[in-house]
Scaffold this active site. Structure first.
Site, mmCIF file in Angstrom:
data_model
loop_
_atom_site.group_PDB
_atom_site.id
_atom_site.type_symbol
_atom_site.label_atom_id
_atom_site.label_comp_id
_atom_site.label_asym_id
_atom_site.label_seq_id
_atom_site.Cartn_x
_atom_site.Cartn_y
_atom_site.Cartn_z
ATOM 1 N N CYS A 1 -42.380 20.433 7.202
ATOM 2 C CA CYS A 1 -41.651 21.021 7.871
ATOM 3 C C CYS A 1 -40.895 20.211 8.424
ATOM 4 O O CYS A 1 -40.783 19.848 9.588
ATOM 5 C CB CYS A 1 -41.601 22.297 8.738
ATOM 6 S SG CYS A 1 -39.804 23.160 9.334
ATOM 7 N N PRO A 2 -39.335 19.646 7.355
ATOM 8 C CA PRO A 2 -39.055 18.596 8.280
ATOM 9 C C PRO A 2 -38.152 18.747 9.477
ATOM 10 O O PRO A 2 -37.521 18.394 10.793
ATOM 11 C CB PRO A 2 -37.471 17.767 7.685
ATOM 12 C CG PRO A 2 -37.722 19.730 6.703
ATOM 13 C CD PRO A 2 -39.054 19.908 6.511
#
Length: 393
Positions: free
Chosen positions: A174-175
């Site tokens: 998850c950025p």
């Protein structure tokens, strides 16, 4: 050189184009490494889009407090006060921020090495080959060998290309939190989504309720309460995407699946039956899956086995009571004849709720229920069999 030309320029002037291109690429690589070195010591939870997410959350909370909660022109709500709802929004939002930080900076379940990057050989820069003398490889399970880490990885794990590590029970990278989501921080990630969804839903409902209670037209609201109107638009937009992600994650929690397994189920043989159809061997039911995810596998397995064991103990106790009733009944038949003895008295008391005074009165017995009067021991045997059809006599 003395003329001030760089090696790349000299190679280009002499017509050595391949050497010039190689020098240009190496120079660009060195520049990129310098930029990466600046952010090398930044914690995982503050990389990539994580600062943007923190800004969005805190910005929405600030807009709600300033434009919706403290605005005197908007009417109060009939249920509780506006300050109560505001405190609920702030508590849920800040609680979600705590779980966001925990999910971002914690170890997601790295299984390769101890550091943040895989160990490399100083000379060639290749990953160090791990112990390949593993029983899984001797059994022919070569798909469990990670070609990047050179190590045997456990089931449901996957190599994360961003983190450059193998992650146990890998879900996705998850950025927005700047970290991979795996076995050790997946719970924090889901709780963060749930709390933020609740906070944004409450804030949106309160803002719309207070604005609609004024009875003004949309044009007047947009002119006089532009800040509250902007908050409704922004909060609704963010809530739509976050709620969809939350529902997706909760659905996977209930079925004991990961995002990686949902997307790549056609690649994993353990998610397929003999006919090639989808089969989830880890699905134990909605409630056991949820307990295992949030509490732990040990507690979930213990809770799942406690109910059958309790039922088994109850059946064993009931079977022992059947034996005691039968033994007492036979003793009454041998000693008192066809009378209502102690065992039959106890049975009649349970069948009809009648009281007994501990002695016999002949064939009529002492039961207060007219249906059981006049019954001897042989008739009471049938009563016992009807009361306990499961057997044991």
């Amino acid at each position: 050189d003395t003329t001030g030309s760089t090696p790349a320029q000299l190679a280009q002037q002499k017509g050595h184009m391949m050497c010039s291109d190689w020098l240009a690429q190496e120079r660009a690589r060195v520049e990129r490494e310098k930029v990466k070195g600046i952010f090398k010591n930044v914690p995982r939870g503050l990389k990539h889009l994580a600062p943007v997410l923190w800004f969005i959350i805190l910005g929405l909370v600030g807009m709600f407090v300033h434009f919706v909660e403290t605005l005197d022109q908007l009417r109060e709500l009939s249920i509780f006060t506006t300050s109560v709802w505001a405190w609920m929004v702030v508590i849920f939002a800040l609680g979600g921020c705590g779980f966001l930080y925990k999910a971002g900076v914690s170890d997601p379940g790295f299984i390769c090495c101890g550091g943040n990057e895989p160990k490399t050989d100083d000379e060639e820069g290749k990953p160090v080959v791990g112990n390949l003398d593993d029983q899984q490889l001797w059994d022919g399970h070569w798909h469990m060998l990670c070609m990047q880490c050179r190590r045997v990885r456990p089931p449901r794990s996957k190599y994360c290309r961003v983190s450059k590590r193998c992650v146990s029970r890998f879900d996705h990278y998850c950025p927005w939190i700047g970290n991979a989501v795996g076995e050790k921080n997946h719970k924090h990630f889901v709780i963060f989504l749930v709390l933020e969804s609740i906070a944004m839903t409450i804030a949106l409902v309160v803002a719309i309720s207070r604005m609609s209670a004024t009875g003004q037209s949309m044009k007047v609201l947009l002119a006089e309460h532009s800040g509250a109107f902007a908050f409704v638009v922004l909060d609704g937009t963010v809530l739509l995407s976050v709620s969809m992600l939350t529902c997706s994650q909760l659905g996977q929690v209930f079925s004991n699946l990961t995002t990686n397994e949902m997307i790549n189920q056609h690649r994993y043989k353990y998610l397929q039956d003999k006919e090639g159809s989808f089969r989830n061997p880890y699905d134990k039911g909605c409630w056991p899956n949820t307990l295992e995810f949030f509490v732990g596998a040990e507690y979930a397995s213990r809770s799942a086995t406690e109910a059958p064991l309790l039922q088994k103990d109850m059946d064993r106790s009931q079977h022992a009571m059947h034996k005691q009733l039968a033994a007492g009944l036979m003793h009454d038949r041998l000693s008192n004849g066809p009378t209502c003895g102690g065992a039959v008295n106890a049975l009649c008391s349970r069948l009809c709720g009648g009281g007994h005074h501990g002695h016999s009165h002949g064939p009529g017995g002492c039961c207060k229920n007219e249906d059981h009067r006049g019954k001897g021991a042989s008739q009471s045997i049938r009563d016992i069999e009807e009361a306990y059809p499961s057997g044991g006599l």
